[in-house]
Write a protein that holds these residues in place. Structure first.
Motif, mmCIF file in Angstrom:
data_model
loop_
_atom_site.group_PDB
_atom_site.id
_atom_site.type_symbol
_atom_site.label_atom_id
_atom_site.label_comp_id
_atom_site.label_asym_id
_atom_site.label_seq_id
_atom_site.Cartn_x
_atom_site.Cartn_y
_atom_site.Cartn_z
ATOM 1 N N ALA A 154 1.579 -6.820 15.440
ATOM 2 C CA ALA A 154 2.983 -7.037 15.066
ATOM 3 C C ALA A 154 3.122 -8.299 14.222
ATOM 4 O O ALA A 154 3.878 -8.327 13.251
ATOM 5 C CB ALA A 154 3.852 -7.125 16.318
ATOM 6 N N GLN A 155 2.391 -9.349 14.569
ATOM 7 C CA GLN A 155 2.442 -10.578 13.774
ATOM 8 C C GLN A 155 1.905 -10.318 12.383
ATOM 9 O O GLN A 155 2.515 -10.713 11.390
ATOM 10 C CB GLN A 155 1.635 -11.699 14.439
ATOM 11 C CG GLN A 155 1.755 -13.033 13.712
ATOM 12 C CD GLN A 155 0.847 -13.179 12.507
ATOM 13 O OE1 GLN A 155 -0.293 -12.746 12.517
ATOM 14 N NE2 GLN A 155 1.356 -13.796 11.455
ATOM 15 N N SER B 28 4.400 -8.443 10.368
ATOM 16 C CA SER B 28 5.723 -9.061 10.243
ATOM 17 C C SER B 28 5.929 -9.761 8.904
ATOM 18 O O SER B 28 7.063 -9.923 8.463
ATOM 19 C CB SER B 28 5.948 -10.072 11.374
ATOM 20 O OG SER B 28 5.169 -11.242 11.161
ATOM 21 N N GLN C 227 5.454 -12.788 8.573
ATOM 22 C CA GLN C 227 5.782 -14.176 8.921
ATOM 23 C C GLN C 227 4.508 -14.997 9.050
ATOM 24 O O GLN C 227 3.435 -14.460 9.347
ATOM 25 C CB GLN C 227 6.520 -14.222 10.267
ATOM 26 C CG GLN C 227 7.859 -13.554 10.280
ATOM 27 C CD GLN C 227 8.481 -13.604 11.666
ATOM 28 O OE1 GLN C 227 7.828 -13.294 12.655
ATOM 29 N NE2 GLN C 227 9.736 -13.984 11.723
ATOM 30 N N TRP D 211 6.168 -16.656 13.523
ATOM 31 C CA TRP D 211 6.069 -15.546 14.461
ATOM 32 C C TRP D 211 5.996 -16.045 15.895
ATOM 33 O O TRP D 211 6.641 -15.497 16.784
ATOM 34 C CB TRP D 211 4.851 -14.678 14.143
ATOM 35 C CG TRP D 211 4.690 -13.572 15.135
ATOM 36 C CD1 TRP D 211 5.366 -12.386 15.152
ATOM 37 C CD2 TRP D 211 3.836 -13.558 16.274
ATOM 38 N NE1 TRP D 211 4.964 -11.631 16.234
ATOM 39 C CE2 TRP D 211 4.025 -12.334 16.934
ATOM 40 C CE3 TRP D 211 2.913 -14.465 16.801
ATOM 41 C CZ2 TRP D 211 3.329 -11.992 18.091
ATOM 42 C CZ3 TRP D 211 2.219 -14.128 17.950
ATOM 43 C CH2 TRP D 211 2.434 -12.903 18.579
#
Length: 93
Positions: A16-17, A20, A22, A27
């Motif tokens: 997910a990071q 993302s 980000q 994050w």
């Protein structure tokens, strides 16, 4: 109902990071993950062979070089790697 273990949750968190867009710091602020935990789980998952994030393995630096339009040197290990880069650049154009 099965409650996922940390070993089951962390690969998804790290993915997910990565997805993302980000920075890790941004994050972590969003997710609440501690920096030490992120490093611990990356190393632990890598040691177990579990995918920690969807990184793409690039060819090892070697003898050949190609120039991008920005004139950034890129070192590639073989003509096959240069063909691979050409295919990537063709998709990006």
């Amino acid at each position: 109902m099965h409650e996922p273990t940390k070993h089951e949750r962390w690969p998804a968190r790290l993915q997910a990071q990565a997805e993302s867009g980000q920075t890790m710091r941004a994050w972590r602020a969003f997710d609440g993950a501690m920096e030490a935990s992120v490093h611990y789980w990356r190393e632990r998952l890598a040691a177990s062979g579990a995918p920690a994030s969807p990184f793409i393995a690039l060819p090892d630096p070697g003898r050949s070089a190609a120039m991008l339009e920005a004139e950034t040197p890129v070192r590639l290990g073989s003509p096959a790697h240069m063909a691979w880069l050409g295919a990537v650049l063709a998709v990006l154009r």
